[in-house]
Design a protein around this motif. Structure first.
Motif, PDB file in Angstrom:
ATOM      1  N   GLU A   1     -15.342   9.832   8.911  1.00  0.00           N
ATOM      2  CA  GLU A   1     -15.222  10.727   9.790  1.00  0.00           C
ATOM      3  C   GLU A   1     -17.130  11.170  10.403  1.00  0.00           C
ATOM      4  OE1 GLU A   1     -10.451  11.324   9.989  1.00  0.00           O
ATOM      5  OE2 GLU A   1     -11.974  12.918  10.639  1.00  0.00           O
ATOM      6  N   GLU A   2     -17.524  11.635  10.324  1.00  0.00           N
ATOM      7  CA  GLU A   2     -18.788  12.507  11.232  1.00  0.00           C
ATOM      8  C   GLU A   2     -19.706  11.678  10.478  1.00  0.00           C
ATOM      9  OE1 GLU A   2     -18.823  15.626  12.430  1.00  0.00           O
ATOM     10  OE2 GLU A   2     -16.707  15.383  11.619  1.00  0.00           O
ATOM     11  N   ALA A   3     -19.248  10.666   9.572  1.00  0.00           N
ATOM     12  CA  ALA A   3     -21.004   9.438   9.441  1.00  0.00           C
ATOM     13  C   ALA A   3     -20.402   8.529  11.071  1.00  0.00           C
ATOM     14  CB  ALA A   3     -20.727   8.972   8.390  1.00  0.00           C
ATOM     15  N   ALA A   4     -19.550   7.783  11.461  1.00  0.00           N
ATOM     16  CA  ALA A   4     -18.823   7.327  12.953  1.00  0.00           C
ATOM     17  C   ALA A   4     -19.402   8.196  13.833  1.00  0.00           C
ATOM     18  CB  ALA A   4     -17.602   7.117  12.226  1.00  0.00           C
ATOM     19  N   GLU A   5     -18.812   9.230  14.452  1.00  0.00           N
ATOM     20  CA  GLU A   5     -18.864   9.664  15.345  1.00  0.00           C
ATOM     21  C   GLU A   5     -19.935  10.759  15.839  1.00  0.00           C
ATOM     22  OE1 GLU A   5     -17.635  14.193  15.989  1.00  0.00           O
ATOM     23  OE2 GLU A   5     -15.526  13.773  15.397  1.00  0.00           O
TER      24      GLU A   5
ATOM     25  N   ALA B   1     -23.501   9.682  13.479  1.00  0.00           N
ATOM     26  CA  ALA B   1     -24.793   8.883  13.574  1.00  0.00           C
ATOM     27  C   ALA B   1     -24.436   7.515  14.269  1.00  0.00           C
ATOM     28  CB  ALA B   1     -24.937   8.733  11.350  1.00  0.00           C
ATOM     29  N   GLY B   2     -23.539   6.775  13.817  1.00  0.00           N
ATOM     30  CA  GLY B   2     -22.378   6.060  14.438  1.00  0.00           C
ATOM     31  C   GLY B   2     -21.781   4.307  13.370  1.00  0.00           C
ATOM     32  N   TYR B   3     -22.182   4.949  11.938  1.00  0.00           N
ATOM     33  CA  TYR B   3     -22.014   3.898  10.761  1.00  0.00           C
ATOM     34  C   TYR B   3     -20.960   4.502  10.118  1.00  0.00           C
ATOM     35  CZ  TYR B   3     -27.127   3.082  11.192  1.00  0.00           C
ATOM     36  OH  TYR B   3     -28.357   2.715  11.734  1.00  0.00           O
ATOM     37  N   ARG B   4     -20.323   2.772  10.292  1.00  0.00           N
ATOM     38  CA  ARG B   4     -19.090   3.209   9.244  1.00  0.00           C
ATOM     39  C   ARG B   4     -19.353   3.037   7.424  1.00  0.00           C
ATOM     40  NH1 ARG B   4     -15.922  -0.321  11.182  1.00  0.00           N
ATOM     41  NH2 ARG B   4     -16.580  -1.802  10.986  1.00  0.00           N
ATOM     42  N   VAL B   5     -18.813   4.266   6.759  1.00  0.00           N
ATOM     43  CA  VAL B   5     -18.988   4.099   5.532  1.00  0.00           C
ATOM     44  C   VAL B   5     -17.919   3.872   4.222  1.00  0.00           C
ATOM     45  CG1 VAL B   5     -21.367   5.148   5.666  1.00  0.00           C
ATOM     46  CG2 VAL B   5     -19.181   6.436   4.784  1.00  0.00           C
ATOM     47  N   GLY B   6     -18.491   3.721   3.295  1.00  0.00           N
ATOM     48  CA  GLY B   6     -17.149   2.927   2.603  1.00  0.00           C
ATOM     49  C   GLY B   6     -16.814   3.926   1.432  1.00  0.00           C
ATOM     50  N   GLU B   7     -17.512   3.392   0.220  1.00  0.00           N
ATOM     51  CA  GLU B   7     -17.852   4.786  -0.689  1.00  0.00           C
ATOM     52  C   GLU B   7     -18.683   6.185   0.130  1.00  0.00           C
ATOM     53  OE1 GLU B   7     -20.325   4.583  -5.075  1.00  0.00           O
ATOM     54  OE2 GLU B   7     -20.424   2.768  -3.573  1.00  0.00           O
ATOM     55  N   VAL B   8     -18.550   7.201  -0.623  1.00  0.00           N
ATOM     56  CA  VAL B   8     -18.915   7.933  -0.351  1.00  0.00           C
ATOM     57  C   VAL B   8     -18.522   9.060  -2.491  1.00  0.00           C
ATOM     58  CG1 VAL B   8     -18.248   8.484   1.913  1.00  0.00           C
ATOM     59  CG2 VAL B   8     -16.926   9.246   0.133  1.00  0.00           C
ATOM     60  N   ARG B   9     -20.045   8.918  -2.597  1.00  0.00           N
ATOM     61  CA  ARG B   9     -20.358   9.788  -3.780  1.00  0.00           C
ATOM     62  C   ARG B   9     -20.292  11.135  -3.562  1.00  0.00           C
ATOM     63  NH1 ARG B   9     -24.375   9.858  -6.781  1.00  0.00           N
ATOM     64  NH2 ARG B   9     -25.216   7.798  -5.512  1.00  0.00           N
ATOM     65  N   GLN B  10     -19.807  12.046  -4.301  1.00  0.00           N
ATOM     66  CA  GLN B  10     -20.046  13.327  -3.913  1.00  0.00           C
ATOM     67  C   GLN B  10     -21.329  13.997  -5.054  1.00  0.00           C
ATOM     68  OE1 GLN B  10     -16.715  16.323  -4.122  1.00  0.00           O
ATOM     69  NE2 GLN B  10     -17.128  17.833  -5.099  1.00  0.00           N
ATOM     70  N   ALA B  11     -21.979  14.634  -4.487  1.00  0.00           N
ATOM     71  CA  ALA B  11     -23.188  15.203  -5.008  1.00  0.00           C
ATOM     72  C   ALA B  11     -23.174  16.600  -5.430  1.00  0.00           C
ATOM     73  CB  ALA B  11     -24.143  14.549  -4.016  1.00  0.00           C
TER      74      ALA B  11
ATOM     75  N   TYR C   1     -25.989   2.689   3.303  1.00  0.00           N
ATOM     76  CA  TYR C   1     -25.527   2.698   4.603  1.00  0.00           C
ATOM     77  C   TYR C   1     -26.470   1.148   4.715  1.00  0.00           C
ATOM     78  CZ  TYR C   1     -29.899   4.051   6.858  1.00  0.00           C
ATOM     79  OH  TYR C   1     -31.234   3.695   7.087  1.00  0.00           O
ATOM     80  N   THR C   2     -26.176   0.326   5.582  1.00  0.00           N
ATOM     81  CA  THR C   2     -27.537  -0.534   6.362  1.00  0.00           C
ATOM     82  C   THR C   2     -27.281  -0.911   7.222  1.00  0.00           C
ATOM     83  OG1 THR C   2     -25.472  -2.829   5.942  1.00  0.00           O
ATOM     84  CG2 THR C   2     -26.469  -2.361   4.095  1.00  0.00           C
TER      85      THR C   2
ATOM     86  N   ILE D   1     -21.942   1.078  14.110  1.00  0.00           N
ATOM     87  CA  ILE D   1     -20.840   0.795  15.298  1.00  0.00           C
ATOM     88  C   ILE D   1     -20.768   0.978  15.911  1.00  0.00           C
ATOM     89  CG2 ILE D   1     -18.958   0.139  12.563  1.00  0.00           C
ATOM     90  CD1 ILE D   1     -17.959   2.788  13.333  1.00  0.00           C
ATOM     91  N   GLY D   2     -21.462   1.449  16.529  1.00  0.00           N
ATOM     92  CA  GLY D   2     -21.500   2.238  17.888  1.00  0.00           C
ATOM     93  C   GLY D   2     -23.191   2.644  17.701  1.00  0.00           C
ATOM     94  N   ASN D   3     -22.909   4.256  19.277  1.00  0.00           N
ATOM     95  CA  ASN D   3     -24.618   5.148  19.008  1.00  0.00           C
ATOM     96  C   ASN D   3     -24.090   5.981  18.584  1.00  0.00           C
ATOM     97  OD1 ASN D   3     -25.426   3.049  20.733  1.00  0.00           O
ATOM     98  ND2 ASN D   3     -24.749   3.321  22.196  1.00  0.00           N
TER      99      ASN D   3
END
Length: 193
Positions: A100-104, A106-116, A137-138, A143-145
């Motif tokens: 959610e934070e990546a989208a809100e 940074a404006g990017y939709r991400v699928g896989e997230v890996r815990q570091a 990401y690519t 998906i937004g600004n």
């Protein structure tokens, strides 16, 4: 006696409960030498958080966000800090919050997230656990600004940096946020090797 049995909470006084809770806790501490001490600590309860560093392996870039932070300003800095997108977990899974934070922010939709990592950032006074994630990401994932939420006072600028430039900014003191430094070091060691 177990380590947990060496601590006995004597009193908890709420000093503030306006936005988050600030308490003074008085406790008895049994020392290694058998002596006991009564100690006071102020504890600031802010809730757990999730942070995510987006990386593009092919282009050797990462996504950070630039935003104003009053505590940094009060230290005499400019107040604007480069950070990874992050937010409080607030009752959902850390993975969902990271997406959610990546989208809100940074404006990017991400699928896989890996815990570091999961880390206590300031364990002497804040029981705040941060879950750090990395996600590929690519440019097509945009998906937004981004920019955050106005109602939360966010005024965020999205910054794409070459990983080497970002690491140089850590070394020069331009990036000082702990979770961001930890995630940049993680991708440098495990992704961009």
């Amino acid at each position: 006696m177990s380590r947990r049995e060496r601590i006995r909470i004597l009193s908890v006084d709420t000093l503030s409960a306006q936005q988050r809770r600030l308490e003074r806790q008085t406790f008895e501490y049994a020392r290694e030498d058998g002596a006991t001490q009564v100690l006071d600590r102020e504890i600031y309860h802010v809730g757990d958080g999730a942070a995510v560093l987006l990386y593009d392996l092919a282009r050797r870039t990462v996504i950070l966000v630039d935003q104003f932070r009053l505590p940094a300003y009060l230290r005499g800095e400019s107040g604007w800090m480069l950070e990874v997108p992050a937010g409080f977990v607030d009752g959902i899974s850390p993975e969902v919050r990271a997406r959610e934070e990546a989208a809100e922010e940074a404006g990017y939709r991400v699928g896989e997230v890996r815990q570091a990592f999961k880390a206590l950032m300031i364990p002497g006074c804040i029981p705040h656990l941060v879950y750090g994630f990395v996600a590929p990401y690519t440019p097509d994932d945009r998906i937004g600004n981004g920019g955050g939420l106005i109602q939360e006072g966010e005024d965020i600028t999205v910054v794409e940096l070459d990983i080497d430039r970002a690491l140089d900014m850590v070394a020069s003191g331009e990036i000082t946020d702990a979770k961001t430094i930890m995630l940049l070091q993680h991708v440098a060691l495990h992704v961009f090797r």
